[in-house]
Design an enzyme around this catalytic site. Structure first.
Site, short mmCIF file in Angstrom:
data_model
loop_
_atom_site.label_atom_id
_atom_site.label_comp_id
_atom_site.label_asym_id
_atom_site.label_seq_id
_atom_site.Cartn_x
_atom_site.Cartn_y
_atom_site.Cartn_z
N GLN A 189 -6.59 54.17 20.97
CA GLN A 189 -6.19 52.94 21.65
C GLN A 189 -5.18 53.23 22.76
O GLN A 189 -4.16 53.88 22.52
CB GLN A 189 -5.59 51.98 20.61
CG GLN A 189 -5.23 50.61 21.15
CD GLN A 189 -6.42 49.81 21.63
OE1 GLN A 189 -7.53 49.94 21.13
NE2 GLN A 189 -6.22 48.99 22.62
N LYS A 193 -11.52 44.97 16.17
CA LYS A 193 -12.52 46.04 16.02
C LYS A 193 -12.81 46.30 14.54
O LYS A 193 -13.96 46.46 14.13
CB LYS A 193 -12.02 47.32 16.68
CG LYS A 193 -12.01 47.27 18.19
CD LYS A 193 -11.26 48.46 18.78
CE LYS A 193 -11.14 48.31 20.28
NZ LYS A 193 -10.17 49.22 20.87
N ASP A 205 -15.80 55.48 23.73
CA ASP A 205 -15.20 54.74 24.85
C ASP A 205 -15.81 55.16 26.19
O ASP A 205 -15.66 54.46 27.19
CB ASP A 205 -13.68 54.99 24.88
CG ASP A 205 -12.89 53.73 24.53
OD1 ASP A 205 -13.50 52.64 24.55
OD2 ASP A 205 -11.70 53.83 24.25
#
Length: 294
Positions: free
Chosen positions: A97, A53, A120
């Site tokens: 995460q 990322k 997300d």
């Protein structure tokens, strides 16, 4: 033979579109999108995904904010970090995460992320709006968004088709089924308690496999000409490789590619697209914020 959908190539096309838009924002407002990635502990798979990322952000001109916290960090401290990122005007997307260590309540932490920065797409309000007719979430979850983008860009018609989603996780299966309903497909979800899953899968014009079971879906289960999107990324032993393992999908690619109309490979299908959709969500969040405040 099926047309193999090259996720890497599609992702590359979208990334160059994102890079152009980032440059325009920079020229017009003197600001660029900012993505904060919060990682707790040092799980190998999380570390490598986060590294990917960060690298992708750098390539596209997106500013990366890194928050690395120790495994034993308290829930309160993690939430404090999230609140600081919520308040930072240069951060337009926040990603925590997953999975988090056992002593931290995942749901509690994710709910603390500002709705406007939930790149997300996992905030209950974003998922709730995704489930409701005539409502649009601010962000769509990245992997399901990647699945539909691959179908659209491959010229697959979704409207009126039978779609089957294998798996019902909050991250892929459930939101993918909701997105397919929004796109006017007739949707069935297959899960671990479904009886005779193969007879249901055989009816699918569109199949999204997200069960996390290596090669569970055989070629004989596939309807001729179907579009198959394989989200599964399963490591299986392979002594011929230096790493000692190889990655395979939930679908038996060798068999299915002889019957399907379209199919994504593993690796190289959905994977590269998921990070790209995260970057696209970050850009969309930045545009909303910057245009509103200028």
């Amino acid at each position: 033979m099926a047309t193999v959908i090259d996720g890497k190539a599609v992702a590359q096309t979208i990334r160059s579109e994102i890079a152009d838009e980032v440059q325009l924002l920079s020229q017009k407002y003197g600001k660029v999108p900012g993505l904060a990635v919060v990682i707790v502990g040092n799980r190998k798979d999380s570390q490598s995904y986060v590294g990917m990322k960060r690298k992708a952000c750098a390539e596209l001109g997106i500013k990366s904010f890194d928050v690395d916290l120790p495994e034993q960090v308290s829930e309160a401290e993690l939430i404090k970090q999230v609140h600081e990122l919520n308040a930072n005007p240069d951060v337009h997307g926040i990603l925590v995460q997953l999975p988090l260590p056992k002593h931290i309540n995942e749901e509690k932490v994710l709910t603390e992320i500002s709705l406007e920065k939930d790149v997300d797409g996992f905030h209950p309000l974003n998922i709730g709006k995704l489930a409701m007719k005539g409502r649009d979430p601010l962000f769509l979850p990245c992997t399901p968004k990647a699945c539909l983008e691959l179908l659209h860009r491959s010229g697959v018609t979704i409207k009126g088709k039978n779609a089957v989603v294998v798996g019902r996780s909050n991250i892929v299966g459930l939101p993918a089924s909701l997105l397919l309903v929004k796109a006017d497909a007739t949707v069935t979800i297959v899960h671990s308690h479904t009886s005779q899953p193969e007879s249901i899968i055989r009816e699918a014009d569109i199949l999204i496999a997200a069960a996390g079971q290596p090669k569970m879906i055989k070629g004989s289960w596939i309807k001729p000409g179907a579009a198959v999107i394989d989200v599964g990324t399963n490591a299986v032993d392979d002594p011929t490789r230096k790493s000692g393992y190889k990655l395979v999908g939930d679908v038996d690619f060798e068999e299915a590619s002889k019957i399907a109309g379209w199919i994504t490979p593993v690796p190289g299908g959905v994977g590269p697209m998921t990070v790209t959709m995260l970057l696209k969500n970050t850009l969309e969040g930045a545009k909303r914020y910057i245009e509103k405040n200028n």
